[in-house]
Motif scaffolding. Structure first.
Motif, short mmCIF file in Angstrom:
data_model
loop_
_atom_site.label_atom_id
_atom_site.label_comp_id
_atom_site.label_asym_id
_atom_site.label_seq_id
_atom_site.Cartn_x
_atom_site.Cartn_y
_atom_site.Cartn_z
N LYS A 66 5.49 4.24 1.90
CA LYS A 66 5.25 2.82 1.56
C LYS A 66 4.72 2.10 2.80
CE LYS A 66 7.72 -1.48 0.96
NZ LYS A 66 7.40 -1.84 2.36
N GLY A 67 3.61 1.43 2.63
CA GLY A 67 3.08 0.65 3.73
C GLY A 67 3.91 -0.59 3.99
N GLU A 68 3.84 -1.06 5.22
CA GLU A 68 4.52 -2.32 5.55
C GLU A 68 3.78 -3.52 4.98
OE1 GLU A 68 6.52 -1.07 9.86
OE2 GLU A 68 5.61 -3.03 9.54
N PHE B 59 -4.73 10.07 2.33
CA PHE B 59 -5.36 9.04 1.52
C PHE B 59 -4.45 7.82 1.49
CE2 PHE B 59 -8.92 8.00 -0.86
CZ PHE B 59 -9.53 9.05 -1.54
N CYS B 60 -5.04 6.69 1.16
CA CYS B 60 -4.25 5.47 1.04
C CYS B 60 -4.78 4.66 -0.14
CB CYS B 60 -4.31 4.65 2.32
SG CYS B 60 -3.34 3.13 2.26
N ILE B 61 -3.89 3.95 -0.79
CA ILE B 61 -4.29 3.04 -1.85
C ILE B 61 -3.57 1.72 -1.64
CG2 ILE B 61 -2.52 3.91 -3.47
CD1 ILE B 61 -4.66 3.49 -5.71
N ASN B 62 -4.31 0.63 -1.66
CA ASN B 62 -3.68 -0.65 -1.36
C ASN B 62 -3.09 -1.30 -2.60
OD1 ASN B 62 -5.74 -1.95 -2.74
ND2 ASN B 62 -6.70 -2.81 -0.91
N ASN B 63 -2.56 -2.49 -2.43
CA ASN B 63 -1.84 -3.14 -3.53
C ASN B 63 -2.74 -3.53 -4.69
OD1 ASN B 63 -3.02 -5.27 -1.97
ND2 ASN B 63 -1.72 -6.70 -3.07
N ARG B 64 -4.04 -3.56 -4.43
CA ARG B 64 -4.98 -3.92 -5.49
C ARG B 64 -5.65 -2.70 -6.10
NH1 ARG B 64 -8.82 -8.34 -3.01
NH2 ARG B 64 -9.55 -8.42 -5.17
N GLY B 65 -5.27 -1.54 -5.63
CA GLY B 65 -5.82 -0.31 -6.18
C GLY B 65 -7.05 0.21 -5.48
N PHE B 66 -7.43 -0.43 -4.40
CA PHE B 66 -8.57 0.07 -3.63
C PHE B 66 -8.09 1.17 -2.69
CE2 PHE B 66 -11.62 -2.82 -5.20
CZ PHE B 66 -11.01 -4.05 -5.35
N THR B 67 -8.94 2.18 -2.55
CA THR B 67 -8.54 3.35 -1.77
C THR B 67 -9.20 3.33 -0.40
OG1 THR B 67 -10.31 4.73 -2.66
CG2 THR B 67 -8.24 4.65 -3.89
N ALA B 68 -8.59 4.07 0.50
CA ALA B 68 -9.11 4.07 1.86
C ALA B 68 -8.71 5.35 2.58
CB ALA B 68 -8.56 2.86 2.63
N TRP B 69 -9.45 5.67 3.60
CA TRP B 69 -9.15 6.73 4.57
C TRP B 69 -8.98 8.10 3.93
CZ3 TRP B 69 -4.67 3.57 7.12
CH2 TRP B 69 -5.19 2.40 7.67
N PRO B 70 -9.88 8.52 3.08
CA PRO B 70 -9.71 9.85 2.49
C PRO B 70 -9.92 10.95 3.52
CG PRO B 70 -11.84 8.96 1.92
CD PRO B 70 -11.10 7.86 2.63
N ALA C 279 0.84 -1.19 0.00
CA ALA C 279 0.00 0.00 0.00
C ALA C 279 0.88 1.25 0.00
CB ALA C 279 -0.90 0.00 1.23
N ILE C 280 0.31 2.33 -0.49
CA ILE C 280 0.96 3.63 -0.46
C ILE C 280 0.02 4.63 0.20
CG2 ILE C 280 1.83 5.57 -1.81
CD1 ILE C 280 3.71 3.26 -1.94
N GLY C 281 0.56 5.40 1.11
CA GLY C 281 -0.23 6.43 1.77
C GLY C 281 0.30 7.82 1.47
N TRP C 282 -0.60 8.76 1.44
CA TRP C 282 -0.23 10.18 1.37
C TRP C 282 -0.53 10.80 2.74
CZ3 TRP C 282 2.44 12.91 -2.12
CH2 TRP C 282 2.53 12.44 -3.44
N PHE C 283 0.40 11.62 3.19
CA PHE C 283 0.27 12.30 4.47
C PHE C 283 0.63 13.77 4.29
CE2 PHE C 283 -0.11 8.55 7.17
CZ PHE C 283 0.36 7.57 6.32
N ASN D 266 4.94 2.59 -11.77
CA ASN D 266 5.18 2.54 -10.32
C ASN D 266 5.02 3.93 -9.69
OD1 ASN D 266 5.54 0.08 -8.90
ND2 ASN D 266 7.48 0.82 -8.07
N MET D 267 3.97 4.61 -10.09
CA MET D 267 3.69 5.95 -9.62
C MET D 267 2.34 5.99 -8.91
SD MET D 267 6.12 8.10 -10.79
CE MET D 267 5.31 9.69 -10.88
N VAL D 268 2.26 6.83 -7.91
CA VAL D 268 1.01 7.10 -7.21
C VAL D 268 0.77 8.61 -7.26
CG1 VAL D 268 -0.26 6.94 -5.04
CG2 VAL D 268 1.30 5.11 -5.71
N TYR D 269 -0.49 8.97 -7.46
CA TYR D 269 -0.84 10.37 -7.62
C TYR D 269 -1.85 10.80 -6.57
CZ TYR D 269 1.19 9.27 -12.15
OH TYR D 269 2.02 8.83 -13.15
#
Length: 119
Positions: A96-98, A49-60, A33-37, A75-78
């Motif tokens: 980068k998420g653990e 915001f967060c996006i997991n390895n499958r492209g689902f988003t969370a915690w907006p 997962a990748i998070g923006w802070f 390999n980019m996140v926007y």
């Protein structure tokens, strides 16, 4: 070695838009997962915001104004931010998420990029 590099920040007037980019290397977005802070002066860091390895988003933080997306081939996140407000002024980080799922644990951070919203 995990590396994340943010770009696309800058100064914008209230009501404007910015798209932040996070270039990830040393791992694949299909695995983590990748998070923006963001962190404003004198305030604690907060999740945007967060996006997991499958492209689902969370915690907006604000799903009406912010959108997270990714390009796995690059390999980019926007982070698209619209209708920006002065209170959105902060240093923005991608991390980068653990794990593959969005969680509270991140083990690699970008250097951060400044976003300033001011008239």
């Amino acid at each position: 070695q995990f590396q994340l590099v943010e770009s696309g920040g800058g100064s914008v007037q209230p009501g404007g838009s910015l798209r932040l980019s996070c270039a990830a290397s040393g791992f694949t977005l299909d695995d983590y997962a990748i998070g923006w802070f963001r962190q404003a002066p004198g305030k604690e860091r907060e999740g945007v915001f967060c996006i997991n390895n499958r492209g689902f988003t969370a915690w907006p933080l604000d799903s009406e104004r912010f959108t997270i997306s990714r390009d796995t081939a690059q390999n980019m996140v926007y982070l698209q931010m619209n209708n920006l407000r002065p209170e959105d002024t902060a240093v923005y980080y991608c991390a980068k998420g653990e794990f593959s799922a969005c969680s509270s644990r991140y083990d690699a951070w970008g250097q951060g990029i400044q976003v300033t919203v001011s008239s």
